[in-house]
Motif scaffolding. Sequence first.
Motif, PDB file in Angstrom:
ATOM      1  N   GLU A  39       0.847  -1.188   0.000  1.00  0.00           N
ATOM      2  CA  GLU A  39       0.000   0.000   0.000  1.00  0.00           C
ATOM      3  C   GLU A  39       0.886   1.244   0.000  1.00  0.00           C
ATOM      4  OE1 GLU A  39      -2.424  -0.372   3.432  1.00  0.00           O
ATOM      5  OE2 GLU A  39      -3.535  -2.119   2.698  1.00  0.00           O
ATOM      6  N   ALA A  40       0.281   2.394  -0.282  1.00  0.00           N
ATOM      7  CA  ALA A  40       1.055   3.637  -0.401  1.00  0.00           C
ATOM      8  C   ALA A  40       1.805   3.956   0.886  1.00  0.00           C
ATOM      9  CB  ALA A  40       0.117   4.786  -0.771  1.00  0.00           C
ATOM     10  N   ALA A  41       1.144   3.754   2.042  1.00  0.00           N
ATOM     11  CA  ALA A  41       1.803   4.049   3.319  1.00  0.00           C
ATOM     12  C   ALA A  41       2.971   3.102   3.566  1.00  0.00           C
ATOM     13  CB  ALA A  41       0.794   3.940   4.463  1.00  0.00           C
ATOM     14  N   GLU A  42       2.848   1.848   3.132  1.00  0.00           N
ATOM     15  CA  GLU A  42       3.943   0.887   3.298  1.00  0.00           C
ATOM     16  C   GLU A  42       5.137   1.286   2.433  1.00  0.00           C
ATOM     17  OE1 GLU A  42       1.781  -3.322   4.292  1.00  0.00           O
ATOM     18  OE2 GLU A  42       1.531  -2.551   2.257  1.00  0.00           O
ATOM     19  N   VAL A  43       4.869   1.705   1.208  1.00  0.00           N
ATOM     20  CA  VAL A  43       5.949   2.161   0.327  1.00  0.00           C
ATOM     21  C   VAL A  43       6.656   3.364   0.935  1.00  0.00           C
ATOM     22  CG1 VAL A  43       6.485   3.162  -1.926  1.00  0.00           C
ATOM     23  CG2 VAL A  43       4.867   1.249  -1.754  1.00  0.00           C
ATOM     24  N   ALA A  44       5.881   4.301   1.463  1.00  0.00           N
ATOM     25  CA  ALA A  44       6.473   5.499   2.063  1.00  0.00           C
ATOM     26  C   ALA A  44       7.355   5.144   3.250  1.00  0.00           C
ATOM     27  CB  ALA A  44       5.365   6.456   2.491  1.00  0.00           C
ATOM     28  N   LEU A  45       6.863   4.240   4.107  1.00  0.00           N
ATOM     29  CA  LEU A  45       7.640   3.819   5.272  1.00  0.00           C
ATOM     30  C   LEU A  45       8.926   3.118   4.844  1.00  0.00           C
ATOM     31  CD1 LEU A  45       8.002   3.343   8.322  1.00  0.00           C
ATOM     32  CD2 LEU A  45       6.574   1.305   8.086  1.00  0.00           C
ATOM     33  N   LEU A  46       8.820   2.198   3.883  1.00  0.00           N
ATOM     34  CA  LEU A  46       9.993   1.445   3.437  1.00  0.00           C
ATOM     35  C   LEU A  46      11.026   2.352   2.776  1.00  0.00           C
ATOM     36  CD1 LEU A  46       8.291  -1.760   2.001  1.00  0.00           C
ATOM     37  CD2 LEU A  46       9.700  -1.595   4.063  1.00  0.00           C
ATOM     38  N   LYS A  47      10.578   3.245   1.902  1.00  0.00           N
ATOM     39  CA  LYS A  47      11.519   4.142   1.232  1.00  0.00           C
ATOM     40  C   LYS A  47      12.301   4.981   2.244  1.00  0.00           C
ATOM     41  CE  LYS A  47       9.646   4.953  -3.406  1.00  0.00           C
ATOM     42  NZ  LYS A  47       9.109   5.982  -4.339  1.00  0.00           N
ATOM     43  N   THR A  48      11.599   5.482   3.224  1.00  0.00           N
ATOM     44  CA  THR A  48      12.249   6.338   4.221  1.00  0.00           C
ATOM     45  C   THR A  48      13.241   5.550   5.058  1.00  0.00           C
ATOM     46  OG1 THR A  48      10.205   7.636   4.329  1.00  0.00           O
ATOM     47  CG2 THR A  48      11.830   8.007   6.060  1.00  0.00           C
ATOM     48  N   GLN A  51      16.520   4.485   3.263  1.00  0.00           N
ATOM     49  CA  GLN A  51      17.497   5.571   3.176  1.00  0.00           C
ATOM     50  C   GLN A  51      18.123   5.890   4.534  1.00  0.00           C
ATOM     51  OE1 GLN A  51      18.588   6.641   0.375  1.00  0.00           O
ATOM     52  NE2 GLN A  51      17.081   5.494  -0.815  1.00  0.00           N
ATOM     53  N   ASP A  52      17.352   5.758   5.610  1.00  0.00           N
ATOM     54  CA  ASP A  52      17.878   6.055   6.948  1.00  0.00           C
ATOM     55  C   ASP A  52      17.154   5.183   7.971  1.00  0.00           C
ATOM     56  OD1 ASP A  52      18.933   7.019   9.269  1.00  0.00           O
ATOM     57  OD2 ASP A  52      18.451   9.126   8.905  1.00  0.00           O
ATOM     58  N   PRO A  53      17.663   3.954   8.219  1.00  0.00           N
ATOM     59  CA  PRO A  53      16.971   3.029   9.130  1.00  0.00           C
ATOM     60  C   PRO A  53      16.971   3.461  10.586  1.00  0.00           C
ATOM     61  CG  PRO A  53      19.072   2.121   8.424  1.00  0.00           C
ATOM     62  CD  PRO A  53      18.844   3.332   7.601  1.00  0.00           C
ATOM     63  N   CYS A  54      17.773   4.471  10.944  1.00  0.00           N
ATOM     64  CA  CYS A  54      17.828   4.921  12.334  1.00  0.00           C
ATOM     65  C   CYS A  54      16.686   5.878  12.695  1.00  0.00           C
ATOM     66  CB  CYS A  54      19.171   5.598  12.622  1.00  0.00           C
ATOM     67  SG  CYS A  54      20.569   4.463  12.607  1.00  0.00           S
ATOM     68  N   LEU A  55      15.944   6.350  11.713  1.00  0.00           N
ATOM     69  CA  LEU A  55      14.851   7.276  12.003  1.00  0.00           C
ATOM     70  C   LEU A  55      13.779   6.596  12.844  1.00  0.00           C
ATOM     71  CD1 LEU A  55      14.317   9.020   8.528  1.00  0.00           C
ATOM     72  CD2 LEU A  55      15.441   9.973  10.550  1.00  0.00           C
ATOM     73  N   ASN A  56      13.223   7.334  13.804  1.00  0.00           N
ATOM     74  CA  ASN A  56      12.106   6.783  14.567  1.00  0.00           C
ATOM     75  C   ASN A  56      10.802   7.056  13.813  1.00  0.00           C
ATOM     76  OD1 ASN A  56      11.403   9.468  15.058  1.00  0.00           O
ATOM     77  ND2 ASN A  56      12.353   9.488  17.071  1.00  0.00           N
ATOM     78  N   LYS A  97      11.402  -3.176  13.254  1.00  0.00           N
ATOM     79  CA  LYS A  97      11.927  -1.838  13.004  1.00  0.00           C
ATOM     80  C   LYS A  97      13.398  -1.727  13.384  1.00  0.00           C
ATOM     81  CE  LYS A  97      12.080   2.782  12.899  1.00  0.00           C
ATOM     82  NZ  LYS A  97      13.451   2.953  13.411  1.00  0.00           N
ATOM     83  N   ARG A  98      13.770  -2.333  14.508  1.00  0.00           N
ATOM     84  CA  ARG A  98      15.121  -2.126  15.022  1.00  0.00           C
ATOM     85  C   ARG A  98      16.200  -2.825  14.200  1.00  0.00           C
ATOM     86  NH1 ARG A  98      14.398  -2.321  21.610  1.00  0.00           N
ATOM     87  NH2 ARG A  98      13.361  -0.307  21.792  1.00  0.00           N
ATOM     88  N   ASN A  99      15.871  -3.941  13.556  1.00  0.00           N
ATOM     89  CA  ASN A  99      16.902  -4.612  12.763  1.00  0.00           C
ATOM     90  C   ASN A  99      16.611  -4.549  11.267  1.00  0.00           C
ATOM     91  OD1 ASN A  99      14.803  -6.415  12.574  1.00  0.00           O
ATOM     92  ND2 ASN A  99      15.968  -8.209  13.246  1.00  0.00           N
ATOM     93  N   PHE A 100      15.666  -3.675  10.859  1.00  0.00           N
ATOM     94  CA  PHE A 100      15.333  -3.573   9.445  1.00  0.00           C
ATOM     95  C   PHE A 100      16.532  -3.112   8.624  1.00  0.00           C
ATOM     96  CE2 PHE A 100      13.736  -1.093   5.789  1.00  0.00           C
ATOM     97  CZ  PHE A 100      13.087  -2.118   5.108  1.00  0.00           C
ATOM     98  N   GLY A 101      17.297  -2.163   9.151  1.00  0.00           N
ATOM     99  CA  GLY A 101      18.484  -1.686   8.436  1.00  0.00           C
ATOM    100  C   GLY A 101      19.483  -2.798   8.214  1.00  0.00           C
ATOM    101  N   ASP A 102      19.680  -3.627   9.222  1.00  0.00           N
ATOM    102  CA  ASP A 102      20.613  -4.740   9.084  1.00  0.00           C
ATOM    103  C   ASP A 102      20.069  -5.769   8.091  1.00  0.00           C
ATOM    104  OD1 ASP A 102      23.018  -6.316  10.228  1.00  0.00           O
ATOM    105  OD2 ASP A 102      21.351  -7.721  10.417  1.00  0.00           O
ATOM    106  N   PHE A 103      18.764  -6.010   8.135  1.00  0.00           N
ATOM    107  CA  PHE A 103      18.139  -6.937   7.193  1.00  0.00           C
ATOM    108  C   PHE A 103      18.385  -6.482   5.754  1.00  0.00           C
ATOM    109  CE2 PHE A 103      14.205  -7.424   4.620  1.00  0.00           C
ATOM    110  CZ  PHE A 103      14.328  -8.778   4.333  1.00  0.00           C
TER     111      PHE A 103
END
Length: 470
Positions: A39-48, A51-56, A97-103
């Motif tokens: 969905e659009a909100a999922e794409v927005a969350l993933l894109k952000t 680019q920067d997995p440390c964002l809350n 959320k916490r290990n998404f960047g590592d994934f």
Amino acid sequence: MEKPRKTAIFSQVPTLEEPRIDANILIRLLQVAIDRDFEAAEVALLKTLIQDPCLNFQAVADKTGYQMYYLRGQVGPRLWADFTEVFGRSYGAEIGKRNFGDFIHCFLEKLSLMPNSFLQQDLEQHQIAQIFEPGEGEWAIAPSESWFYGRSKELDSLGKLLSQYRLVTLIGDVGVGKTALAARWTERFGAKSFDRVIWKSIAHAPEPDILLNELLQEFEVKELPQKLSEKMSVLMQIIKRQRCLIVLDSAESLIRTTAITALDPYTSPDYGRMIRFFAEEPHQSSLLFISRRRFNDVLRLSRANRAAATMRLEGLQPKEAQRIFEAHGLKNSSDWQRLIQIYAGNPQYLISISEYIQTVFSGSVQEFLRCDTVIVPDIVCQEYITQIQEINAEHRALLFHLAALKDPVHFDQLVVNLATSMKSQSALIKALNDLTEMNLVEKQQNNAILFGLNPIVKKVILSFPFIGGS
């Protein structure tokens, strides 16, 4: 809506060193993997987050225009559940959320190892989902966290120990980052330093016989021996031929907390035999135990013949801890040091408290400190409750007495105060030793030696008096 059945990846896979990642390509791959459109909100969350997995979540909300509670409560959980269902087993951890960047980091790393013929074809769901599966000569990716700050000295120290000793224990408090440090080291240096890396969580305290079976199966031993001694010998022959790193996470599960630990320290006496065998018998491999508690056998071996060593991991240095606050957009930097002191630089605590401060106080550390309270993350609280429930009555009496005191106290005062609950001074000394090793009691040494509890442990004990038992 038609499901995204397959896709060609791209002619050139972005390497980990490249400054930018094509988020659209990654999102398309992930859609194929979980077999549905986002969905659009999922794409927005993933894109952000790519680019920067440390964002809350608040920072993501500010960037995307979606409500923070919607992203955190509905959009995120659905994505993490889908990713875990498809990739969780092969990735080696539940994805969140916490290990998404590592994934994502590991996902790209695996893609970069694929041949061009694989990358340029139309890939179907099962092919992408199996990208994490280890092939011949590879090792399964160890669990890690996207939050990893500094630790360059600790990484160097761990590497030196693993190159010099056959048995190493990495110990430290709950949430201090033991697993993250070991996982980061194996990610960066494991394949260069060892022929094979095997990572196993033993939080369930398996019997020695079962653990050896699992390790031998990792080395594709077809016919498993029946006797424990034979299994140990077969594994020894393997780690003599190959330079292997065997990581056993949550190894504190092997240490008894309710027995006379000096006489019978392990859940099974065969574990002591195994530890001594793999430390004393010459081989070219390393065993790494990750534990909240020290292994006395390892301590004795290190003193005797330098075959084993222990490394204690402490909290982050102030500059490293401040990066967590910066990533979460906290305000009042002059008050950050106070937060670091309260939570002893523990990265998991600091990340959790930063999220609370951002959500409740819009990032104002000053407003939070004005509350004059200590917040314990739920997962940390549960681990401490379990740990305290497992210790014996004398140890719990000592903990509850220290929790009731305003300030740390001298040993002599403890002798007087606990005269009815402690059998002797020697019992008190042993209790202090055990609880200090378990990171439940802290020792302060200035003009005099004083004993007390850190604010986190004290908060847990005072908030949950039922853990004191009968």
